[in-house]
Scaffold this active site. Structure first.
Site, PDB file in Angstrom:
ATOM      1  N   GLY A  15      43.469  40.654  40.425  1.00  0.00           N
ATOM      2  CA  GLY A  15      42.837  41.912  40.042  1.00  0.00           C
ATOM      3  C   GLY A  15      43.261  42.475  38.698  1.00  0.00           C
ATOM      4  O   GLY A  15      43.119  43.682  38.463  1.00  0.00           O
ATOM      5  N   ASN A  17      41.698  41.986  35.937  1.00  0.00           N
ATOM      6  CA  ASN A  17      40.465  42.460  35.276  1.00  0.00           C
ATOM      7  C   ASN A  17      39.992  43.772  35.888  1.00  0.00           C
ATOM      8  O   ASN A  17      39.505  44.657  35.173  1.00  0.00           O
ATOM      9  CB  ASN A  17      39.377  41.390  35.341  1.00  0.00           C
ATOM     10  CG  ASN A  17      39.606  40.311  34.312  1.00  0.00           C
ATOM     11  OD1 ASN A  17      39.377  40.517  33.119  1.00  0.00           O
ATOM     12  ND2 ASN A  17      40.100  39.164  34.765  1.00  0.00           N
ATOM     13  N   LEU A  93      29.918  32.450  45.547  1.00  0.00           N
ATOM     14  CA  LEU A  93      28.591  32.516  44.936  1.00  0.00           C
ATOM     15  C   LEU A  93      27.791  33.614  45.626  1.00  0.00           C
ATOM     16  O   LEU A  93      27.939  33.849  46.819  1.00  0.00           O
ATOM     17  CB  LEU A  93      27.860  31.179  45.102  1.00  0.00           C
ATOM     18  CG  LEU A  93      28.441  30.017  44.304  1.00  0.00           C
ATOM     19  CD1 LEU A  93      27.671  28.745  44.632  1.00  0.00           C
ATOM     20  CD2 LEU A  93      28.390  30.314  42.805  1.00  0.00           C
ATOM     21  N   ASN A 108      29.586  38.934  35.218  1.00  0.00           N
ATOM     22  CA  ASN A 108      30.760  38.148  35.620  1.00  0.00           C
ATOM     23  C   ASN A 108      31.590  37.821  34.397  1.00  0.00           C
ATOM     24  O   ASN A 108      31.051  37.649  33.298  1.00  0.00           O
ATOM     25  CB  ASN A 108      30.274  36.834  36.264  1.00  0.00           C
ATOM     26  CG  ASN A 108      31.410  35.904  36.668  1.00  0.00           C
ATOM     27  OD1 ASN A 108      32.385  36.333  37.288  1.00  0.00           O
ATOM     28  ND2 ASN A 108      31.288  34.631  36.323  1.00  0.00           N
ATOM     29  N   HIS A 110      34.194  34.904  32.968  1.00  0.00           N
ATOM     30  CA  HIS A 110      34.540  33.504  33.258  1.00  0.00           C
ATOM     31  C   HIS A 110      35.468  32.978  32.170  1.00  0.00           C
ATOM     32  O   HIS A 110      35.210  33.201  30.978  1.00  0.00           O
ATOM     33  CB  HIS A 110      33.250  32.667  33.328  1.00  0.00           C
ATOM     34  CG  HIS A 110      33.508  31.247  33.711  1.00  0.00           C
ATOM     35  ND1 HIS A 110      33.780  30.865  35.012  1.00  0.00           N
ATOM     36  CD2 HIS A 110      33.577  30.112  32.968  1.00  0.00           C
ATOM     37  CE1 HIS A 110      33.979  29.566  35.048  1.00  0.00           C
ATOM     38  NE2 HIS A 110      33.862  29.084  33.829  1.00  0.00           N
TER      39      HIS A 110
HETATM   40  C1  GAR Z   1      40.041  35.519  35.678  1.00  0.00           C
HETATM   41  O1  GAR Z   1      40.677  34.647  34.775  1.00  0.00           O
HETATM   42  C2  GAR Z   1      38.544  35.274  35.699  1.00  0.00           C
HETATM   43  O2  GAR Z   1      38.020  34.904  34.461  1.00  0.00           O
HETATM   44  C3  GAR Z   1      38.470  34.134  36.688  1.00  0.00           C
HETATM   45  O3  GAR Z   1      39.389  34.465  37.681  1.00  0.00           O
HETATM   46  C4  GAR Z   1      40.464  35.194  37.112  1.00  0.00           C
HETATM   47  C5  GAR Z   1      40.693  36.440  37.931  1.00  0.00           C
HETATM   48  O4  GAR Z   1      41.838  37.116  37.516  1.00  0.00           O
HETATM   49  N1  GAR Z   1      37.135  33.994  37.205  1.00  0.00           N
HETATM   50  C6  GAR Z   1      36.586  32.828  37.484  1.00  0.00           C
HETATM   51  O5  GAR Z   1      37.155  31.767  37.303  1.00  0.00           O
HETATM   52  C7  GAR Z   1      35.184  32.915  38.031  1.00  0.00           C
HETATM   53  N2  GAR Z   1      34.545  31.627  38.003  1.00  0.00           N
HETATM   54  P1  GAR Z   1      42.126  38.583  38.015  1.00  0.00           P
HETATM   55  O6  GAR Z   1      42.029  38.577  39.531  1.00  0.00           O
HETATM   56  O7  GAR Z   1      43.541  38.849  37.566  1.00  0.00           O
HETATM   57  O8  GAR Z   1      41.142  39.504  37.376  1.00  0.00           O
END
Ligand code: GAR
Length: 208
Positions: A15, A17, A93, A108, A110
């Site tokens: 979390g 982000n 998804l 999203n 990525h």
């Molecule tokens: C982030 O690096 C995001 O870009 C990736 O998961 C991580 C979540 O981090 N998302 C994906 O790979 C989606 N395909 P967070 O939980 O610390 O925000």
């Protein structure tokens, strides 16, 4: 100030982000109205609770089908007042059933320069390929896997990278800047398809 856009954030993990959104756009251009997780003990849920944001958990295994899960999730987000949905490390998804409920309003983040390395383990895919430029993409979500139109992208040169953790550490600050920026643009209705190429998202400059 203009009205705050009520957004929902979907999470599955740490979390960071979500935290970037809570720290930067929440209470300003947007309001995080709800946080939903696919994973019951995702640390992201505690971040939402600390910020006083309602949370719920929608594990895929609790529903007879993905469509049933999508419908329950969309119902809850709508009941909490969300008008846009941000996937911030959401590792599931979403199908048409969900996307049709929030048309043109699901984005999203990525950890690759799409269309390279969609799907799971993007950083590991990029390292295995041997790339020297890594990056982050924020895009609209469609029914494919990381295949919707790009909103923002940023690259970083890491010619000697070997460890996924080191790449992630380099990408984190880009994610934490780009995702809130995309939410600000969405809140300002500043993103529109280029009439000559609807895949290309034109971004209207801010007022100042
Ligand atoms: C982030 O690096 C995001 O870009 C990736 O998961 C991580 C979540 O981090 N998302 C994906 O790979 C989606 N395909 P967070 O939980 O610390 O925000």
């Amino acid at each position: 100030m203009a009205e705050q856009l009520p957004i929902a954030v979907l999470v599955s993990g740490t979390g960071t982000n979500l935290q970037a959104l809570l720290d930067s756009v929440h209470g300003h251009e947007a309001r995080v109205a709800a946080v939903a997780s696919s994973v019951p003990d995702a640390p992201a849920l505690a971040r939402a609770q600390t910020a006083g944001v309602p949370t719920a958990v929608f594990p895929r295994a609790d529903y007879p089908s993905r469509a049933a899960r999508d419908e329950a999730l969309a119902d809850w987000l709508a009941a909490e007042g969300a008008r846009a949905v941000v996937l911030a490390g959401y590792m599931e998804l979403l199908g048409e059933v969900f996307l049709d409920r929030f048309p043109g309003a699901v984005i999203n983040v990525h950890p690759s320069l799409l269309p390279a390395f969609p799907g799971l383990a993007a950083i590991e895919q990029a390292l295995a390929y041997g790339v020297k430029v890594f990056g982050v993409t924020v895009h609209f979500v469609d029914a494919g896997v990381d295949s919707g139109p790009v909103i923002l992208q940023r690259a970083v040169e890491l010619p000697d990278a070997r460890e996924p953790g080191a790449v992630l550490a380099a990408l984190r600050p880009l994610e934490h800047e780009l995702l809130p920026e995309a939410v600000r643009l969405l809140a300002r209705a500043a993103i529109a398809p280029d009439p000559e190429n609807p895949r290309r998202m034109a971004i209207r400059a801010g007022e100042g």
